[in-house]
Write a protein that holds these residues in place. Structure first.
Motif, PDB file in Angstrom:
ATOM      1  N   ASN A 212       2.598  33.101  41.527  1.00 37.62           N
ATOM      2  CA  ASN A 212       3.672  33.982  41.990  1.00 37.62           C
ATOM      3  C   ASN A 212       5.044  33.408  41.661  1.00 37.62           C
ATOM      4  O   ASN A 212       5.980  34.160  41.346  1.00 37.62           O
ATOM      5  N   SER A 213       5.160  32.077  41.697  1.00 40.31           N
ATOM      6  CA  SER A 213       6.434  31.433  41.357  1.00 40.31           C
ATOM      7  C   SER A 213       6.812  31.720  39.903  1.00 40.31           C
ATOM      8  O   SER A 213       7.957  32.070  39.596  1.00 40.31           O
ATOM      9  N   VAL A 214       5.819  31.581  39.003  1.00 42.22           N
ATOM     10  CA  VAL A 214       6.070  31.833  37.593  1.00 42.22           C
ATOM     11  C   VAL A 214       6.333  33.320  37.356  1.00 42.22           C
ATOM     12  O   VAL A 214       7.255  33.698  36.628  1.00 42.22           O
ATOM     13  N   TYR A 215       5.532  34.176  37.994  1.00 38.95           N
ATOM     14  CA  TYR A 215       5.705  35.631  37.849  1.00 38.95           C
ATOM     15  C   TYR A 215       7.105  36.052  38.297  1.00 38.95           C
ATOM     16  O   TYR A 215       7.764  36.865  37.637  1.00 38.95           O
ATOM     17  N   THR A 216       7.577  35.493  39.403  1.00 41.32           N
ATOM     18  CA  THR A 216       8.898  35.847  39.930  1.00 41.32           C
ATOM     19  C   THR A 216      10.001  35.461  38.953  1.00 41.32           C
ATOM     20  O   THR A 216      10.969  36.214  38.759  1.00 41.32           O
ATOM     21  N   LEU A 217       9.856  34.299  38.307  1.00 38.58           N
ATOM     22  CA  LEU A 217      10.862  33.866  37.338  1.00 38.58           C
ATOM     23  C   LEU A 217      10.885  34.781  36.115  1.00 38.58           C
ATOM     24  O   LEU A 217      11.953  35.127  35.590  1.00 38.58           O
ATOM     25  N   VAL A 218       9.712  35.198  35.650  1.00 41.24           N
ATOM     26  CA  VAL A 218       9.652  36.151  34.532  1.00 41.24           C
ATOM     27  C   VAL A 218      10.311  37.461  34.944  1.00 41.24           C
ATOM     28  O   VAL A 218      11.060  38.072  34.184  1.00 41.24           O
ATOM     29  N   LYS A 219      10.045  37.869  36.177  1.00 41.63           N
ATOM     30  CA  LYS A 219      10.628  39.110  36.693  1.00 41.63           C
ATOM     31  C   LYS A 219      12.152  39.025  36.741  1.00 41.63           C
ATOM     32  O   LYS A 219      12.857  40.021  36.542  1.00 41.63           O
ATOM     33  N   LYS A 220      12.678  37.831  36.984  1.00 43.05           N
ATOM     34  CA  LYS A 220      14.131  37.638  37.043  1.00 43.05           C
ATOM     35  C   LYS A 220      14.769  37.562  35.665  1.00 43.05           C
ATOM     36  O   LYS A 220      15.997  37.534  35.557  1.00 43.05           O
ATOM     37  N   GLY A 221      13.934  37.487  34.626  1.00 45.01           N
ATOM     38  CA  GLY A 221      14.493  37.498  33.277  1.00 45.01           C
ATOM     39  C   GLY A 221      14.364  36.202  32.512  1.00 45.01           C
ATOM     40  O   GLY A 221      14.835  36.104  31.371  1.00 45.01           O
TER      41      GLY A 221
END
Length: 265
Positions: A212-221
């Motif tokens: 989820n940490s990695v997914y959230t960073l991708v989501k932030k751009g």
């Protein structure tokens, strides 16, 4: 065909006074010899087949309708809440319809193979014979807006029947059905086939804390593994492994390769 006015057939480009009926007309007729749709519903593994139908030797419009009936049987149900019935979709009907129609009108009909629809508990895979039409590359296909029809006449008929919208908008329309969903559709193009993978809807976050940490960073751009690593509490090897997992499961998309590899939703 005899029930349809000849002038209408000419307008639809299905008939020419000198050449007679063309291939598109044969595909739309109620009796033809072309390969159709091979559709199967699997259980917990590929060795468990709950239902299988090979839909062929009938109009491609009827093939489309038959496939939609089977889709609704396994991916839709009604839920009763108090005095009301609510229709529930396990997988977006509009996404499946768009992917199936695209497979029918864009496939290579000179290839002796069926469109393959494999239904699983967590996804549907639609494989269409024939790669991308000449003049259209994978990036243009995924971006949308550019339409090179392999079967222009069929595309026009499906458009008139309101089964497709603007040409070149198929991928975007499929992706739009998954806005807000954790998993996203995947598209794979090869020289001989195009595969679309439609995941079931997952509104809940089923990721591990690290994922989820990695997914959230991708989501932030944050698009590169290097940028993601700089903002993570763990090393690059783990970040790269997690990115591979997220791509495989359809949570994020990967483009490019080597140092040019980028990730996005």
């Amino acid at each position: 065909m005899s029930l349809i006015n000849i002038d209408t057939l000419k307008t639809l480009e299905l008939y020419h006074k000198d050449e007679g009926y063309n291939q598109a007309a044969l595909l739309l007729s109620d009796n033809n010899t072309f390969c159709g749709i091979d559709i199967a519903k699997f259980g917990e593994s590929i060795s468990i087949i709950k239902e299988r139908n090979t839909i062929e030797k009938e109009s491609i419009l009827k093939q489309f309708d038959d496939a939609m009936v089977m889709f609704k049987r396994y991916y839709q149900y009604e839920e009763i809440k108090t005095a009301y019935r609510k229709a529930v979709e396990i997988l977006p009907e509009n996404a499946f319809r768009e992917a199936l129609v695209n497979a029918i009108i864009h496939r290579a009909w000179d290839v002796k193979a069926c469109i393959n629809v494999a239904m699983f508990e967590d996804r549907i895979e639609i494989t269409s014979p024939g790669g991308l039409p000449q003049g259209l590359d994978e990036s243009e296909y995924l971006k949308g807006g550019v339409s090179i029809l392999r079967n222009r006449i069929l595309g026009s008929v499906f458009y008139r029947l309101h089964l497709i919208e603007h040409f070149g908008s198929g991928v975007k329309r499929i992706m739009d059905e998954y806005i807000g969903n954790m998993t996203k559709p995947q598209f794979f193009c090869s020289e001989n086939a195009i595969k679309v993978i439609l995941p079931v809807l997952k509104q809940d976050n089923l990721l591990t804390p690290d994922e989820n940490s990695v997914y959230t960073l991708v989501k932030k751009g944050y698009a590169s593994s290097t940028d993601i690593t700089k903002n993570c509490p763990f090393g690059k090897n783990k970040v790269v492994n997690i990115l591979k997992i997220l791509v495989t499961q359809g949570y994020i998309r990967q483009t490019g390769n080597g140092r040019g590899t980028r990730y996005s939703l």
